[in-house]
Design an enzyme around this catalytic site. Structure first.
Site, short mmCIF file in Angstrom:
data_model
loop_
_atom_site.label_atom_id
_atom_site.label_comp_id
_atom_site.label_asym_id
_atom_site.label_seq_id
_atom_site.Cartn_x
_atom_site.Cartn_y
_atom_site.Cartn_z
N ASN A 8 0.87 -1.19 0.00
CA ASN A 8 0.00 0.00 0.00
C ASN A 8 0.90 1.23 0.00
OD1 ASN A 8 -1.91 1.99 0.40
ND2 ASN A 8 -2.34 1.45 2.53
N TRP A 9 1.03 1.83 -1.16
CA TRP A 9 1.95 2.98 -1.28
C TRP A 9 1.35 4.26 -0.69
CZ3 TRP A 9 4.10 2.87 -7.01
CH2 TRP A 9 4.88 1.72 -7.17
N LYS A 10 0.06 4.24 -0.41
CA LYS A 10 -0.61 5.45 0.08
C LYS A 10 -0.34 6.61 -0.91
CE LYS A 10 -0.28 3.53 4.65
NZ LYS A 10 -0.24 3.71 6.09
N HIS A 90 -9.69 1.76 4.73
CA HIS A 90 -8.42 1.91 5.44
C HIS A 90 -8.60 2.93 6.56
CE1 HIS A 90 -4.29 3.04 6.29
NE2 HIS A 90 -3.94 1.88 5.78
N GLU A 92 -6.96 5.36 7.47
CA GLU A 92 -6.74 6.76 7.07
C GLU A 92 -7.96 7.33 6.35
OE1 GLU A 92 -3.04 5.92 5.11
OE2 GLU A 92 -2.17 5.45 7.06
N GLU A 160 -5.88 -4.26 10.90
CA GLU A 160 -4.80 -3.30 11.13
C GLU A 160 -5.08 -2.48 12.40
OE1 GLU A 160 -2.65 -2.15 7.28
OE2 GLU A 160 -4.53 -1.05 7.23
N GLY A 166 2.29 2.58 10.89
CA GLY A 166 3.34 3.60 10.75
C GLY A 166 4.04 3.97 12.05
N SER A 200 2.97 -1.83 10.64
CA SER A 200 4.41 -1.95 10.94
C SER A 200 5.00 -3.32 10.59
CB SER A 200 4.69 -1.61 12.41
OG SER A 200 4.43 -0.23 12.63
N GLY A 221 2.57 -0.85 4.47
CA GLY A 221 2.67 0.54 4.05
C GLY A 221 4.13 0.91 3.84
N GLY A 222 4.70 1.57 4.83
CA GLY A 222 6.06 2.11 4.73
C GLY A 222 7.09 1.17 4.13
P1 PGA Z 1 2.59 0.59 7.78
O1 PGA Z 1 1.15 0.86 7.19
O2 PGA Z 1 3.08 -0.71 7.22
O3 PGA Z 1 3.42 1.75 7.34
O4 PGA Z 1 2.45 0.52 9.28
C1 PGA Z 1 0.23 -0.20 7.00
C2 PGA Z 1 -1.04 0.33 6.40
O5 PGA Z 1 -1.49 1.43 6.75
O6 PGA Z 1 -1.66 -0.33 5.54
#
Ligand code: PGA
Length: 237
Positions: A8-10, A90, A92, A160, A166, A200, A221-222
């Protein structure tokens, strides 16, 4: 069992990044039981043809089928681009765009109607976690956000914990195992639903997380922004 690994590149990555990223995966030998899915920013969804090794997912989608909804993207466009997955709900999107369980359910129904598999995200806040209300929160999200009549081959769930996204923090392996077992139990009327863990995830913890029962992959994500790190996560399957 096939493990699903989602990058997930966001809101990161331009066209150059996109091409470099896919170039980095040329010749990479995927484990047979791993499915990689990249979720880039929407305009990039047409820049790569999904294939057996790498699929694409949208990060969001409209609950409406078409019409005067400026700025939105509909399921039929995604389907015509051979995009077979969409991340929905998600945290966010829930937090910054006020998406409710009911809206996420509408979007999921719309996706499934077009043959797109939604990856429906659920997770508890740190406050709920501390108050030991994780299961209560998840049960409500599952009840309100999942399309009632959908079968397990039509959607996935990503668990999640909000406080793990993050932050570098993750629940213990026992907590992940028991939460995933809880989700599996609560969703069994749909069949054996794929349940991914997110928050994470990195190369150093992917293996032990995916070794837990009822963990069928990860939403990253990251760490997914670095091809070598994501390759190591895939190898951890
Ligand atoms: P993260 O994000 O791996 O950076 O913690 C995961 C996500 O929000 O899907």
């Amino acid at each position: 069992m096939t493990y699903t690994l989602i990058a997930n590149w966001k809101m990161n990555g331009d066209l150059t990044f996109f091409h470099d990223y896919f170039r980095a995966f040329e010749g990479f030998s995927f484990p047979e039981n791993a499915q990689m899915i990249v979720a880039p920013q929407a305009p990039l969804l047409s820049a790569y043809k999904p294939n057996r090794a790498i699929k694409l997912a949208a990060q969001n989608m409209s609950e409406h089928s078409s019409g005067a909804y400026t700025g939105e993207i509909n399921a039929s466009l995604l389907k015509s681009l051979e995009i077979n997955y969409v991340i929905l709900g998600h945290s966010e999107r829930r937090q910054y765009f006020h998406e409710s369980n009911a809206l996420i359910q509408e979007k999921a129904i719309q996706a499934i109607k077009h043959g797109i598999k939604p990856i429906i995200c659920i997770g508890e806040s740190f406050k709920a976690y501390e108050a030991e209300e994780t299961f209560k929160v998840l049960e409500k999200q599952l009840y309100e956000a999942l399309p009632k009549s959908a079968t397990s081959d039509e959607f996935l769930i990503a668990y999640e914990p909000l406080w793990a996204i993050g932050t570098g923090k993750t629940p213990t392996l026992d907590e992940i195992a028991s939460t995933h077992a809880f989700i599996a139990e609560k969703t069994k009327s749909h069949g054996a639903v794929s349940i991914l863990y997110g928050g994470s995830v990195k190369a150093s913890n992917a293996n032990e997380i995916m070794a837990q029962t009822h963990v069928h992959g990860v939403l990253v994500g990251g760490a997914s922004l670095k091809p070598d790190e994501f390759k190591a996560i895939i190898k951890a399957v």
